[in-house]
Design a protein around this motif. Sequence first.
Motif, PDB file in Angstrom:
ATOM      1  N   ASP A  42      15.524 -51.327 -47.587  1.00  0.00           N
ATOM      2  CA  ASP A  42      14.558 -52.424 -47.646  1.00  0.00           C
ATOM      3  C   ASP A  42      13.583 -52.247 -46.490  1.00  0.00           C
ATOM      4  O   ASP A  42      13.958 -52.434 -45.323  1.00  0.00           O
ATOM      5  CB  ASP A  42      15.281 -53.761 -47.539  1.00  0.00           C
ATOM      6  CG  ASP A  42      14.315 -54.957 -47.575  1.00  0.00           C
ATOM      7  OD1 ASP A  42      13.094 -54.724 -47.674  1.00  0.00           O
ATOM      8  OD2 ASP A  42      14.805 -56.096 -47.509  1.00  0.00           O
ATOM      9  N   PRO A  43      12.332 -51.870 -46.771  1.00  0.00           N
ATOM     10  CA  PRO A  43      11.383 -51.620 -45.683  1.00  0.00           C
ATOM     11  C   PRO A  43      11.088 -52.848 -44.833  1.00  0.00           C
ATOM     12  O   PRO A  43      10.596 -52.721 -43.710  1.00  0.00           O
ATOM     13  CB  PRO A  43      10.122 -51.143 -46.422  1.00  0.00           C
ATOM     14  CG  PRO A  43      10.278 -51.629 -47.815  1.00  0.00           C
ATOM     15  CD  PRO A  43      11.736 -51.651 -48.097  1.00  0.00           C
ATOM     16  N   GLU A  44      11.403 -54.031 -45.353  1.00  0.00           N
ATOM     17  CA  GLU A  44      11.151 -55.261 -44.597  1.00  0.00           C
ATOM     18  C   GLU A  44      12.344 -55.665 -43.740  1.00  0.00           C
ATOM     19  O   GLU A  44      12.221 -56.561 -42.897  1.00  0.00           O
ATOM     20  CB  GLU A  44      10.805 -56.398 -45.560  1.00  0.00           C
ATOM     21  CG  GLU A  44       9.612 -56.117 -46.473  1.00  0.00           C
ATOM     22  CD  GLU A  44       8.346 -55.806 -45.682  1.00  0.00           C
ATOM     23  OE1 GLU A  44       8.121 -56.473 -44.652  1.00  0.00           O
ATOM     24  OE2 GLU A  44       7.611 -54.894 -46.095  1.00  0.00           O
ATOM     25  N   ALA A  45      13.474 -55.034 -43.964  1.00  0.00           N
ATOM     26  CA  ALA A  45      14.691 -55.439 -43.250  1.00  0.00           C
ATOM     27  C   ALA A  45      14.701 -54.899 -41.827  1.00  0.00           C
ATOM     28  O   ALA A  45      14.016 -53.917 -41.498  1.00  0.00           O
ATOM     29  CB  ALA A  45      15.918 -54.942 -44.005  1.00  0.00           C
ATOM     30  N   ALA A  46      15.490 -55.545 -40.978  1.00  0.00           N
ATOM     31  CA  ALA A  46      15.712 -55.033 -39.620  1.00  0.00           C
ATOM     32  C   ALA A  46      16.433 -53.697 -39.709  1.00  0.00           C
ATOM     33  O   ALA A  46      17.077 -53.386 -40.714  1.00  0.00           O
ATOM     34  CB  ALA A  46      16.540 -56.040 -38.825  1.00  0.00           C
ATOM     35  N   PRO A  47      16.345 -52.884 -38.663  1.00  0.00           N
ATOM     36  CA  PRO A  47      16.960 -51.549 -38.722  1.00  0.00           C
ATOM     37  C   PRO A  47      18.473 -51.601 -38.807  1.00  0.00           C
ATOM     38  O   PRO A  47      19.115 -52.547 -38.359  1.00  0.00           O
ATOM     39  CB  PRO A  47      16.504 -50.899 -37.409  1.00  0.00           C
ATOM     40  CG  PRO A  47      16.186 -52.028 -36.501  1.00  0.00           C
ATOM     41  CD  PRO A  47      15.657 -53.114 -37.380  1.00  0.00           C
ATOM     42  N   ASP A  48      19.014 -50.553 -39.414  1.00  0.00           N
ATOM     43  CA  ASP A  48      20.460 -50.340 -39.433  1.00  0.00           C
ATOM     44  C   ASP A  48      20.949 -50.261 -37.989  1.00  0.00           C
ATOM     45  O   ASP A  48      20.316 -49.625 -37.132  1.00  0.00           O
ATOM     46  CB  ASP A  48      20.734 -49.018 -40.176  1.00  0.00           C
ATOM     47  CG  ASP A  48      22.220 -48.740 -40.379  1.00  0.00           C
ATOM     48  OD1 ASP A  48      23.060 -49.461 -39.816  1.00  0.00           O
ATOM     49  OD2 ASP A  48      22.526 -47.781 -41.111  1.00  0.00           O
ATOM     50  N   ILE A  49      22.064 -50.900 -37.693  1.00  0.00           N
ATOM     51  CA  ILE A  49      22.613 -50.859 -36.342  1.00  0.00           C
ATOM     52  C   ILE A  49      23.041 -49.449 -35.962  1.00  0.00           C
ATOM     53  O   ILE A  49      23.087 -49.085 -34.786  1.00  0.00           O
ATOM     54  CB  ILE A  49      23.800 -51.846 -36.214  1.00  0.00           C
ATOM     55  CG1 ILE A  49      24.198 -52.061 -34.751  1.00  0.00           C
ATOM     56  CG2 ILE A  49      24.989 -51.381 -37.033  1.00  0.00           C
ATOM     57  CD1 ILE A  49      23.242 -52.872 -33.965  1.00  0.00           C
ATOM     58  N   ARG A  50      23.316 -48.602 -36.963  1.00  0.00           N
ATOM     59  CA  ARG A  50      23.780 -47.233 -36.703  1.00  0.00           C
ATOM     60  C   ARG A  50      22.603 -46.270 -36.823  1.00  0.00           C
ATOM     61  O   ARG A  50      21.986 -46.157 -37.880  1.00  0.00           O
ATOM     62  CB  ARG A  50      24.875 -46.851 -37.687  1.00  0.00           C
ATOM     63  CG  ARG A  50      26.102 -47.756 -37.663  1.00  0.00           C
ATOM     64  CD  ARG A  50      26.949 -47.546 -38.894  1.00  0.00           C
ATOM     65  NE  ARG A  50      26.163 -47.742 -40.113  1.00  0.00           N
ATOM     66  CZ  ARG A  50      26.485 -47.258 -41.297  1.00  0.00           C
ATOM     67  NH1 ARG A  50      27.571 -46.510 -41.441  1.00  0.00           N
ATOM     68  NH2 ARG A  50      25.738 -47.495 -42.353  1.00  0.00           N
ATOM     69  N   VAL A  51      22.309 -45.585 -35.729  1.00  0.00           N
ATOM     70  CA  VAL A  51      21.225 -44.599 -35.740  1.00  0.00           C
ATOM     71  C   VAL A  51      21.741 -43.298 -35.151  1.00  0.00           C
ATOM     72  O   VAL A  51      22.746 -43.279 -34.433  1.00  0.00           O
ATOM     73  CB  VAL A  51      19.990 -45.085 -34.941  1.00  0.00           C
ATOM     74  CG1 VAL A  51      19.477 -46.411 -35.481  1.00  0.00           C
ATOM     75  CG2 VAL A  51      20.306 -45.205 -33.453  1.00  0.00           C
ATOM     76  N   SER A  52      21.065 -42.192 -35.449  1.00  0.00           N
ATOM     77  CA  SER A  52      21.440 -40.882 -34.923  1.00  0.00           C
ATOM     78  C   SER A  52      20.193 -40.170 -34.415  1.00  0.00           C
ATOM     79  O   SER A  52      19.080 -40.430 -34.891  1.00  0.00           O
ATOM     80  CB  SER A  52      22.109 -40.020 -36.000  1.00  0.00           C
ATOM     81  OG  SER A  52      23.331 -40.574 -36.420  1.00  0.00           O
ATOM     82  N   ALA A  53      20.403 -39.278 -33.461  1.00  0.00           N
ATOM     83  CA  ALA A  53      19.327 -38.420 -32.964  1.00  0.00           C
ATOM     84  C   ALA A  53      19.432 -37.091 -33.709  1.00  0.00           C
ATOM     85  O   ALA A  53      20.267 -36.250 -33.375  1.00  0.00           O
ATOM     86  CB  ALA A  53      19.468 -38.215 -31.458  1.00  0.00           C
ATOM     87  N   LEU A  54      18.619 -36.929 -34.748  1.00  0.00           N
ATOM     88  CA  LEU A  54      18.669 -35.700 -35.539  1.00  0.00           C
ATOM     89  C   LEU A  54      17.926 -34.592 -34.811  1.00  0.00           C
ATOM     90  O   LEU A  54      16.767 -34.739 -34.435  1.00  0.00           O
ATOM     91  CB  LEU A  54      18.055 -35.928 -36.920  1.00  0.00           C
ATOM     92  CG  LEU A  54      18.737 -36.983 -37.804  1.00  0.00           C
ATOM     93  CD1 LEU A  54      18.069 -37.024 -39.174  1.00  0.00           C
ATOM     94  CD2 LEU A  54      20.228 -36.707 -37.949  1.00  0.00           C
ATOM     95  N   SER A  55      18.596 -33.463 -34.634  1.00  0.00           N
ATOM     96  CA  SER A  55      18.017 -32.334 -33.917  1.00  0.00           C
ATOM     97  C   SER A  55      17.010 -31.590 -34.783  1.00  0.00           C
ATOM     98  O   SER A  55      16.932 -31.802 -36.003  1.00  0.00           O
ATOM     99  CB  SER A  55      19.127 -31.369 -33.492  1.00  0.00           C
ATOM    100  OG  SER A  55      19.688 -30.741 -34.641  1.00  0.00           O
ATOM    101  N   ALA A  56      16.278 -30.693 -34.144  1.00  0.00           N
ATOM    102  CA  ALA A  56      15.349 -29.847 -34.895  1.00  0.00           C
ATOM    103  C   ALA A  56      16.094 -28.994 -35.910  1.00  0.00           C
ATOM    104  O   ALA A  56      15.597 -28.750 -37.020  1.00  0.00           O
ATOM    105  CB  ALA A  56      14.562 -28.963 -33.927  1.00  0.00           C
ATOM    106  N   GLY A  57      17.297 -28.547 -35.560  1.00  0.00           N
ATOM    107  CA  GLY A  57      18.087 -27.758 -36.496  1.00  0.00           C
ATOM    108  C   GLY A  57      18.481 -28.574 -37.716  1.00  0.00           C
ATOM    109  O   GLY A  57      18.440 -28.077 -38.849  1.00  0.00           O
TER     110      GLY A  57
END
Length: 431
Positions: A42-57
């Motif tokens: 949902d583009p209007e929703a607040a962000p997911d509490i779980r996020v990750s730092a995706l590397s260039a790889g």
Amino acid sequence: MTQAFDIVIVGAGMVGAALATGLGREGFSVAMVDRAPAPTFDPEAAPDIRVSALSAGSERYLRSLGAWDHILGMRVTPYRRLAVWDETRHPLSDLLPRASNKVEFNAAGLNTSHLGHIVENSVTQQGLWHAAEAEPSVTILAGNGISSIAQTAELATVTLEDGQQLTTALVIGADGAQSRVRDMAGIGVTRNQYGQQAMVISVRYQGPIEDITWQGFYPSGPRAFLPLYSAGADYPGESRASLVWYDSPEEIARLKSLSNDALMAEIQLGFPAELPHLTHIEDRASFPIARQHAKQYFAGRIVLTGDAAHTINPLAGQGVNLGFQDAQCLQSVLKEARRAGEDLAKPSRLASYEQQRRPANRRMMFAMDAFYHLFSNRFPPFHLLRNLGLGTVRALPFARNRVARYAMGIDDELPAVIRQLASSLPGLNQP
């Protein structure tokens, strides 16, 4: 009802969905099973509490699967700088220049546009589901868990909770740290529980989207800032971010019990001065921190990948990147087995996968534990050692760039500066 597949993947999170997509693209018939329903966005929703730092790889891998464009169509935040510094004050600190306790990595110094992306886990997962759904040979069985796995010399039979049966040459356990597949395979784990928990807090702050992610290390644990995206027209001039606060279980419980206003005040006092001015707390959650490693990666016709095989200290958000590396390696091994006309569960093939991935996963465990022990230790020699180490990395562009390239998934070898800093630390030589 019985259906036959080349491969059954249990777990449709980020790593499981990536494997299903990649194997489907190679022409394998794949069933991806998960008790959870399909992810939504949902583009209007607040962000997911779980996020990750995706590397260039990881970005390159997701592009190869056809998932990255789906992810970009939702929301991602590139970061171009990454900073680490020591906030522990000690009499020895006065003997060193203040700048010696800080190091910053910059994409410009690596001749690249960015170091990585901060992405909500649900966004990455949904992008991969879209990619998997586009593969004709991939069947997604959502909302259905597994009740048992039976193995013979010729095949494995996976029985679902609704009574369906799936026959297959290989079962891949991608069902997370509490893997039922791992338990059903009789594979044990070594586990080290850290003396800290992590609290994740979704916030809004006043100002533009930041291009830097940072971690300040305190005696009680690190505190991190991960930039997200604009808060939108409803909150003019504001952006969103994810904060991570590591501390003792007792302190985390106290922080979680606070009202939003009281927690906001604690954050503004407890975080480094680099933290932007916060305007609102949107969500919070906490979780224990543990390092866990499966004693073996396969048993019979069952093989493990991602968090089912290993979990690490989440200091640098590298867990999912390791899982994607597992997926790429396993996909390559299975492709070679099929090309040679071999059983997909041939022990020598699965052993090859483990021989490639176990040392790489242990190296990242080693690096994260090295940081954890160095920065959570108040013993004066260690305080001096970590300041000298940060100063060395800061002063020598070659060393700094080697560390950055390893974190970005470009280089596979643990940088010498990390090995040297951690060589005297206890408890880092376990399997």
